[in-house]
Write a protein that holds these residues in place. Structure first.
Motif, PDB file in Angstrom:
ATOM      1  N   LYS A 178       0.838  -1.206   0.000  1.00  0.00           N
ATOM      2  CA  LYS A 178       0.000   0.000   0.000  1.00  0.00           C
ATOM      3  C   LYS A 178       0.875   1.259   0.000  1.00  0.00           C
ATOM      4  O   LYS A 178       0.543   2.242  -0.662  1.00  0.00           O
ATOM      5  CB  LYS A 178      -0.944   0.000   1.194  1.00  0.00           C
ATOM      6  CG  LYS A 178      -1.961   1.114   1.138  1.00  0.00           C
ATOM      7  CD  LYS A 178      -3.184   0.739   1.933  1.00  0.00           C
ATOM      8  CE  LYS A 178      -4.311   1.706   1.748  1.00  0.00           C
ATOM      9  NZ  LYS A 178      -4.915   1.658   0.424  1.00  0.00           N
ATOM     10  N   SER A 235       2.145   1.580  -3.583  1.00  0.00           N
ATOM     11  CA  SER A 235       1.049   2.004  -4.448  1.00  0.00           C
ATOM     12  C   SER A 235       0.731   3.488  -4.248  1.00  0.00           C
ATOM     13  O   SER A 235       0.505   4.224  -5.212  1.00  0.00           O
ATOM     14  CB  SER A 235      -0.191   1.156  -4.152  1.00  0.00           C
ATOM     15  OG  SER A 235      -1.315   1.658  -4.801  1.00  0.00           O
ATOM     16  N   HIS A 289       3.362   5.583  -5.956  1.00  0.00           N
ATOM     17  CA  HIS A 289       3.159   5.630  -7.408  1.00  0.00           C
ATOM     18  C   HIS A 289       2.054   6.609  -7.776  1.00  0.00           C
ATOM     19  O   HIS A 289       2.194   7.359  -8.753  1.00  0.00           O
ATOM     20  CB  HIS A 289       2.842   4.235  -7.940  1.00  0.00           C
ATOM     21  CG  HIS A 289       4.018   3.311  -7.889  1.00  0.00           C
ATOM     22  ND1 HIS A 289       3.933   1.988  -8.222  1.00  0.00           N
ATOM     23  CD2 HIS A 289       5.305   3.507  -7.528  1.00  0.00           C
ATOM     24  CE1 HIS A 289       5.113   1.412  -8.076  1.00  0.00           C
ATOM     25  NE2 HIS A 289       5.955   2.325  -7.640  1.00  0.00           N
ATOM     26  N   LYS A 290       0.976   6.633  -7.006  1.00  0.00           N
ATOM     27  CA  LYS A 290      -0.109   7.583  -7.275  1.00  0.00           C
ATOM     28  C   LYS A 290       0.390   9.021  -7.150  1.00  0.00           C
ATOM     29  O   LYS A 290       0.060   9.883  -7.979  1.00  0.00           O
ATOM     30  CB  LYS A 290      -1.281   7.353  -6.326  1.00  0.00           C
ATOM     31  CG  LYS A 290      -2.066   6.100  -6.642  1.00  0.00           C
ATOM     32  CD  LYS A 290      -3.206   5.901  -5.665  1.00  0.00           C
ATOM     33  CE  LYS A 290      -3.960   4.622  -5.991  1.00  0.00           C
ATOM     34  NZ  LYS A 290      -5.075   4.391  -5.067  1.00  0.00           N
TER      35      LYS A 290
END
Length: 91
Positions: free
Chosen positions: A12, A15, A18-19
């Motif tokens: 998480k 992720s 990356h966002k």
């Protein structure tokens, strides 16, 4: 730290990073909040809580400055390294 929490939290964090790098600040900030919730639940079990708290302050300062790349670096590289250290009570 329980392995199931680590198995959820580290991906998480990556992720979320990356966002933030892709310019999805709203989604990244929401996911960052979820990561903080998971992290605070396991904080007492971590080996180096002082280092985690110092990094936490760095991440919050980056978020306040809207420095999404610095926040993403902390989330993807620095924090997972701290979380992979043995927890208290482990050999």
């Amino acid at each position: 730290m329980k392995n199931d929490v680590r198995a959820i939290l580290i991906p998480k964090l990556i992720s979320t990073a990356h966002k933030l790098r892709l310019g999805q600040e709203a989604d990244g900030s929401r996911d960052f909040g979820a990561c903080i919730d998971l992290l605070t639940g396991i904080l007492p079990e971590l080996q180096d809580t002082k280092a985690v708290m110092a990094l936490f302050q760095t991440m919050l300062a980056a978020q306040e400055r809207h420095d999404w790349l610095a926040l993403a670096d902390c989330l993807e590289y620095e924090l997972p390294l701290l979380l992979q250290q043995p927890t208290t009570g482990q050999a």
